[in-house]
Design a protein around this motif. Structure first.
Motif, PDB file in Angstrom:
ATOM      1  N   GLN A 488       0.840  -1.185   0.000  1.00 48.12           N
ATOM      2  CA  GLN A 488       0.000   0.000   0.000  1.00 48.12           C
ATOM      3  C   GLN A 488       0.883   1.245   0.000  1.00 48.12           C
ATOM      4  O   GLN A 488       1.756   1.395   0.857  1.00 48.12           O
ATOM      5  N   ALA A 489       0.657   2.113  -0.975  1.00 48.10           N
ATOM      6  CA  ALA A 489       1.376   3.392  -0.969  1.00 48.10           C
ATOM      7  C   ALA A 489       0.890   4.222   0.211  1.00 48.10           C
ATOM      8  O   ALA A 489      -0.305   4.324   0.471  1.00 48.10           O
ATOM      9  N   ARG A 490       1.824   4.816   0.929  1.00 48.51           N
ATOM     10  CA  ARG A 490       1.449   5.542   2.144  1.00 48.51           C
ATOM     11  C   ARG A 490       2.419   6.692   2.388  1.00 48.51           C
ATOM     12  O   ARG A 490       3.587   6.640   1.985  1.00 48.51           O
ATOM     13  N   MET A 491       1.915   7.705   3.055  1.00 47.96           N
ATOM     14  CA  MET A 491       2.768   8.794   3.513  1.00 47.96           C
ATOM     15  C   MET A 491       3.305   8.456   4.896  1.00 47.96           C
ATOM     16  O   MET A 491       2.556   7.998   5.762  1.00 47.96           O
ATOM     17  N   VAL A 492       4.582   8.706   5.094  1.00 54.05           N
ATOM     18  CA  VAL A 492       5.222   8.445   6.380  1.00 54.05           C
ATOM     19  C   VAL A 492       5.625   9.788   6.986  1.00 54.05           C
ATOM     20  O   VAL A 492       6.397  10.532   6.378  1.00 54.05           O
ATOM     21  N   TYR A 537       7.851  21.097  -4.898  1.00 51.76           N
ATOM     22  CA  TYR A 537       6.484  20.602  -4.818  1.00 51.76           C
ATOM     23  C   TYR A 537       6.197  19.976  -3.455  1.00 51.76           C
ATOM     24  O   TYR A 537       7.023  19.254  -2.903  1.00 51.76           O
ATOM     25  N   GLY A 538       4.988  20.263  -2.967  1.00 53.06           N
ATOM     26  CA  GLY A 538       4.471  19.572  -1.797  1.00 53.06           C
ATOM     27  C   GLY A 538       3.356  18.633  -2.216  1.00 53.06           C
ATOM     28  O   GLY A 538       2.857  18.685  -3.347  1.00 53.06           O
ATOM     29  N   LEU A 539       2.945  17.759  -1.316  1.00 53.49           N
ATOM     30  CA  LEU A 539       1.888  16.795  -1.574  1.00 53.49           C
ATOM     31  C   LEU A 539       0.634  17.163  -0.786  1.00 53.49           C
ATOM     32  O   LEU A 539       0.722  17.613   0.374  1.00 53.49           O
ATOM     33  N   LEU A 540      -0.529  16.970  -1.390  1.00 59.76           N
ATOM     34  CA  LEU A 540      -1.788  17.186  -0.678  1.00 59.76           C
ATOM     35  C   LEU A 540      -1.919  16.159   0.434  1.00 59.76           C
ATOM     36  O   LEU A 540      -1.593  14.969   0.265  1.00 59.76           O
ATOM     37  N   ALA A 541      -2.395  16.606   1.565  1.00 57.55           N
ATOM     38  CA  ALA A 541      -2.448  15.746   2.745  1.00 57.55           C
ATOM     39  C   ALA A 541      -3.414  14.586   2.569  1.00 57.55           C
ATOM     40  O   ALA A 541      -3.175  13.483   3.063  1.00 57.55           O
ATOM     41  N   GLU A 542      -4.519  14.816   1.908  1.00 51.63           N
ATOM     42  CA  GLU A 542      -5.522  13.774   1.722  1.00 51.63           C
ATOM     43  C   GLU A 542      -5.626  13.432   0.240  1.00 51.63           C
ATOM     44  O   GLU A 542      -6.065  14.246  -0.564  1.00 51.63           O
ATOM     45  N   GLN A 543      -5.195  12.242  -0.099  1.00 51.86           N
ATOM     46  CA  GLN A 543      -5.230  11.822  -1.486  1.00 51.86           C
ATOM     47  C   GLN A 543      -5.012  10.323  -1.568  1.00 51.86           C
ATOM     48  O   GLN A 543      -4.559   9.675  -0.611  1.00 51.86           O
ATOM     49  N   GLU A 544      -5.323   9.761  -2.699  1.00 58.41           N
ATOM     50  CA  GLU A 544      -5.045   8.364  -2.973  1.00 58.41           C
ATOM     51  C   GLU A 544      -3.996   8.284  -4.076  1.00 58.41           C
ATOM     52  O   GLU A 544      -4.078   8.997  -5.075  1.00 58.41           O
ATOM     53  N   PHE A 545      -3.021   7.429  -3.884  1.00 50.98           N
ATOM     54  CA  PHE A 545      -1.966   7.261  -4.875  1.00 50.98           C
ATOM     55  C   PHE A 545      -2.402   6.221  -5.909  1.00 50.98           C
ATOM     56  O   PHE A 545      -2.962   5.179  -5.563  1.00 50.98           O
ATOM     57  N   GLY A 546      -2.126   6.491  -7.157  1.00 53.63           N
ATOM     58  CA  GLY A 546      -2.310   5.496  -8.195  1.00 53.63           C
ATOM     59  C   GLY A 546      -1.009   4.738  -8.415  1.00 53.63           C
ATOM     60  O   GLY A 546       0.076   5.243  -8.121  1.00 53.63           O
ATOM     61  N   ALA A 568       0.337  11.066  -7.987  1.00 49.96           N
ATOM     62  CA  ALA A 568       0.004  11.811  -6.774  1.00 49.96           C
ATOM     63  C   ALA A 568      -0.455  13.219  -7.154  1.00 49.96           C
ATOM     64  O   ALA A 568      -0.258  13.677  -8.281  1.00 49.96           O
ATOM     65  N   LYS A 569      -1.054  13.903  -6.181  1.00 55.98           N
ATOM     66  CA  LYS A 569      -1.504  15.279  -6.352  1.00 55.98           C
ATOM     67  C   LYS A 569      -0.605  16.204  -5.542  1.00 55.98           C
ATOM     68  O   LYS A 569      -0.313  15.926  -4.364  1.00 55.98           O
ATOM     69  N   GLY A 570      -0.159  17.281  -6.157  1.00 57.55           N
ATOM     70  CA  GLY A 570       0.701  18.210  -5.443  1.00 57.55           C
ATOM     71  C   GLY A 570       0.585  19.617  -5.981  1.00 57.55           C
ATOM     72  O   GLY A 570      -0.082  19.867  -6.997  1.00 57.55           O
ATOM     73  N   GLN A 571       1.253  20.532  -5.281  1.00 58.95           N
ATOM     74  CA  GLN A 571       1.280  21.940  -5.690  1.00 58.95           C
ATOM     75  C   GLN A 571       2.686  22.491  -5.525  1.00 58.95           C
ATOM     76  O   GLN A 571       3.459  22.027  -4.662  1.00 58.95           O
ATOM     77  N   LEU A 617       3.831  19.076   3.492  1.00 55.38           N
ATOM     78  CA  LEU A 617       2.483  18.528   3.493  1.00 55.38           C
ATOM     79  C   LEU A 617       1.488  19.673   3.398  1.00 55.38           C
ATOM     80  O   LEU A 617       1.479  20.575   4.247  1.00 55.38           O
ATOM     81  N   ILE A 618       0.647  19.631   2.354  1.00 57.53           N
ATOM     82  CA  ILE A 618      -0.293  20.712   2.096  1.00 57.53           C
ATOM     83  C   ILE A 618      -1.657  20.290   2.630  1.00 57.53           C
ATOM     84  O   ILE A 618      -2.253  19.325   2.150  1.00 57.53           O
ATOM     85  N   SER A 619      -2.131  20.981   3.646  1.00 59.80           N
ATOM     86  CA  SER A 619      -3.399  20.608   4.267  1.00 59.80           C
ATOM     87  C   SER A 619      -4.555  20.954   3.352  1.00 59.80           C
ATOM     88  O   SER A 619      -4.515  21.903   2.564  1.00 59.80           O
ATOM     89  N   CYS A 620      -5.622  20.163   3.483  1.00 60.30           N
ATOM     90  CA  CYS A 620      -6.802  20.407   2.659  1.00 60.30           C
ATOM     91  C   CYS A 620      -7.460  21.735   3.011  1.00 60.30           C
ATOM     92  O   CYS A 620      -8.061  22.394   2.166  1.00 60.30           O
ATOM     93  N   SER A 621      -7.355  22.152   4.276  1.00 63.08           N
ATOM     94  CA  SER A 621      -7.959  23.426   4.671  1.00 63.08           C
ATOM     95  C   SER A 621      -7.273  24.582   3.953  1.00 63.08           C
ATOM     96  O   SER A 621      -7.919  25.517   3.487  1.00 63.08           O
ATOM     97  N   ALA A 622      -5.946  24.498   3.846  1.00 61.07           N
ATOM     98  CA  ALA A 622      -5.216  25.548   3.135  1.00 61.07           C
ATOM     99  C   ALA A 622      -5.589  25.554   1.654  1.00 61.07           C
ATOM    100  O   ALA A 622      -5.770  26.600   1.029  1.00 61.07           O
TER     101      ALA A 622
END
Length: 628
Positions: A488-492, A537-546, A568-571, A617-622
């Motif tokens: 399982q792809a996961r953020m650590v 680039y940062g990664l969105l905190a809530e996402q699913e990896f393909g 992945a999704k990032g900004q 880590l880019i929070s969804c609220s931001a």
């Protein structure tokens, strides 16, 4: 200490019992076609004038380091040209033994200024390890008497000429060789000598148990030198074989936790651009430390039989080792970085010089040029071990063929396939010359929550103890075993940042690479590598990896040919700046205002020589605030 060794959990198989297959065979072949097979012709330090070949050149550690990797590589590949190369070094070494038992060059010549040129033990320890591997591969009956005479010399002189400097920090390397001899010639004085050497070796048990280095070290200290630490971590285990004291295991486990807490890096190593250097993802780690840490994990696996050590071994082998070496094995780094956006001649907040993260022949210092060759071959040799009761233990699942005896003496061959770690399923075909009951202990990685084992297509239940599933049954020739290890792809979490893992592989954002020639030689050139694409680039905190897969190529550690990739999704992060020729620390509050959410493709860490491996880590609220 008693008059015999405390039994280890597993037993190493001799060199040649495990042979590489699939992508792992290709990795060794690429190594042989690159540095290891041609270094003598292009680097005078291990050339024909080396003191370990009877010349007047370098005669301390560089020749033995090189041979410690050349010997296993040559015999694992059954490469006659490499075997001939290795044999020159071994034959000279065996013939160099004097009547008193000492061997090696009579004069120490080295660029290392801290070495006592009148007498040193360290370089002899390395060559002992190389000669032992040669004996395991060939059965040469000269080696055991050679070792016996040498340790007789050690016994007579060790109090007058005690372990000092490097040798004191690395005394466990000699004790390992001494215990190897004892298992084949069990005389009590050998264990007494081992106890004496243990008393002269740096007290790693206490150091690891009460770990004192809580921050980046910036001055010389034998105890915090990263290669010493990588070697020293196994010392309590080696002493456990002598004493049976369980505090040794606890010291190793406490030490590992401390090292990763205060100096841990995403690729599985602790930092050390000479000394332990903290957790910043732009600190370096020395290639010598990577290969020595692997060997330590191999020995700790053998001694204690804990799956944890195999987990660490795999992570380092599949990430940190190939990351520091070019895909064609013609250049390497002294120091690698998790967040590596630029490899150039430039001052960094390291104790090493401005060339330390170049890809080249001998950036910063030549020790890694000589020592890196042992990494893959010794990994192959320790993929499988015996359990001491007629069974076998699988330490890692890289493709290989294992040949040994099991049970009451039955000849066995196991073909391991499946292209792990780039795939989730491991296959094993078992060949026996008769039906036999024995145990198979299969390491179940800590990251895997739902492993599945099938024998001849039938799913079986299994207990897991110390990280291993143990299967006892009557095995028949032709039995098929399939081990499924869902990944399982996961953020650590890494402080306020994250890295991304899937199974034992770390995934990174590759930065397009512009390789610029810095120094041209006949074969092994020096290169600077400059970025040709954005890295902030940062990664969105809530996402699913393909997950995307493709065929496993001959060289899987090359970003453009990665056999598994993640989407992945990032900004883009506006406030992530460079600091001192490196990427600065990932911002705690990443500024992504006005930046679109992008689809990013992540690849295995080792394939990307420029990369971001630790992300803000880019929070969804931001993200929501920015959209409004």
């Amino acid at each position: 200490m008693g008059n015999k060794l405390h039994p280890s959990a597993f037993e190493s198989l001799p060199l040649g019992a495990v042979k590489p297959a699939g992508w792992l065979f290709d990795q060794l072949r690429i190594q042989a076609d690159g540095f290891t097979g041609h270094l003598e012709e292009h680097w005078p330090d291990v050339g024909s004038d080396n003191g370990w070949l009877g010349g007047s050149g370098e005669s301390w550690e560089r020749g033995p380091y090189y041979v410690d990797g050349l010997v296993p590589l040559a015999y694992l590949l059954d490469d006659s040209r490499l075997i001939e190369k290795a044999s020159r070094w071994v034959e000279w070494t065996l013939a160099s033994q004097r009547p008193d038992g000492l061997f090696g060059p009579r004069k120490i010549t080295t660029v290392n200024s801290e070495v006592d040129r009148d007498h040193d033990w360290w370089h002899l320890m390395i060559m002992l390890k190389a000669v032992i591997q040669y004996q395991e591969a060939t059965g040469d009956d000269r080696v055991i008497p050679f070792l016996y005479r040498f340790f007789g010399y050690v016994r007579k002189t060790i109090n007058e000429l005690p372990l000092r400097g490097w040798a004191r920090s690395r005394g466990a390397e000699m004790i390992l060789c001494l215990l190897w001899l004892y298992r084949r010639r069990p005389e009590e004085w050998l264990l007494e000598l081992a106890e004496g050497l243990a008393g002269q070796t740096l007290d790693w048990t206490h150091l690891l148990y009460e770990f004192p280095f809580w921050r980046k070290v910036e001055e010389w200290d034998w105890r915090s030198h990263v290669v010493n630490v990588a070697m020293g971590i196994k010392t309590p285990g080696v002493l456990y074989e002598l004493t049976g004291e369980t505090r040794g295991k606890e010291a190793v486990l406490r030490g590992l936790e401390s090292l990763m807490t205060y100096h841990g890096q995403a690729h599985g190593m602790f930092s050390g651009d000479e000394w332990l250097s903290g957790t910043h993802p732009s600190q370096g780690v020395e290639l010598c430390a990577v290969v020595e840490y692997m060997f330590s994990m191999e020995q700790l696996t053998r001694i204690f039989g804990l799956g944890k050590f195999g987990d660490i071994l795999e992570k380092v082998a599949f990430n940190a080792l190939p990351a520091a070496i070019s895909a064609d094995w013609t250049s390497h780094q002294y120091d690698q970085q998790v967040n590596q956006i630029l490899c150039n001649v430039a001052k960094r907040n390291w104790s090493n010089n401005a060339e330390a993260n170049l890809f080249g022949l001998e950036p910063n210092f030549g020790c890694c040029t000589a020592n890196m060759h042992q990494g893959w071959p010794k990994f192959v040799s320790h993929l499988w071990m015996k359990d001491g009761r007629g069974g076998l233990a699988a330490v890692s699942y890289a493709p290989c063929n294992v040949r040994t005896r099991v049970g009451t003496g039955t000849n066995a061959e196991i073909e391991v396939g499946g292209e792990y770690p780039f795939r989730e399923t491991v296959t094993m075909r078992i060949h026996l010359d008769r039906t036999e009951r024995f145990d198979l202990a299969l390491r179940i990685p800590e990251w895997c929550s739902s492993p599945c084992i099938r024998v001849n297509g039938e799913e079986i239940s299994f207990p897991v103890r110390d990280g291993y599933a143990r299967i006892n049954r009557e095995w028949k020739c032709g039995d098929d075993l399939q081990l499924s290890l869902p990944m399982q792809a996961r953020m650590v979490p890494r402080g306020h940042a994250v890295n991304v893992e899937r199974g034992p592989l770390v995934f990174v954002l590759p930065v397009r690479e512009n390789w610029q020639l810095l120094r041209q030689r006949e074969r092994f050139h020096d290169w600077e590598v400059y970025p040709a694409s954005p890295w902030k680039y940062g990664l969105l905190a809530e996402q699913e990896f393909g997950v995307l897969t493709s065929e496993v190529p001959r060289q899987p550690f090359e970003a453009s040919k990665s056999p598994v990739r993640l989407t992945a999704k990032g900004q883009l992060v506006r406030n992530w700046a460079m600091e001192g020729n490196n990427a600065g620390a990932p911002p705690i509050r990443p500024d992504t205002s006005g930046q679109p959410v992008l689809d990013l493709e992540l690849v295995p860490y080792a394939g990307a020589k420029l990369r971001i491996g630790e992300f803000p880590l880019i929070s969804c609220s931001a993200f929501s605030r920015d959209k409004t």
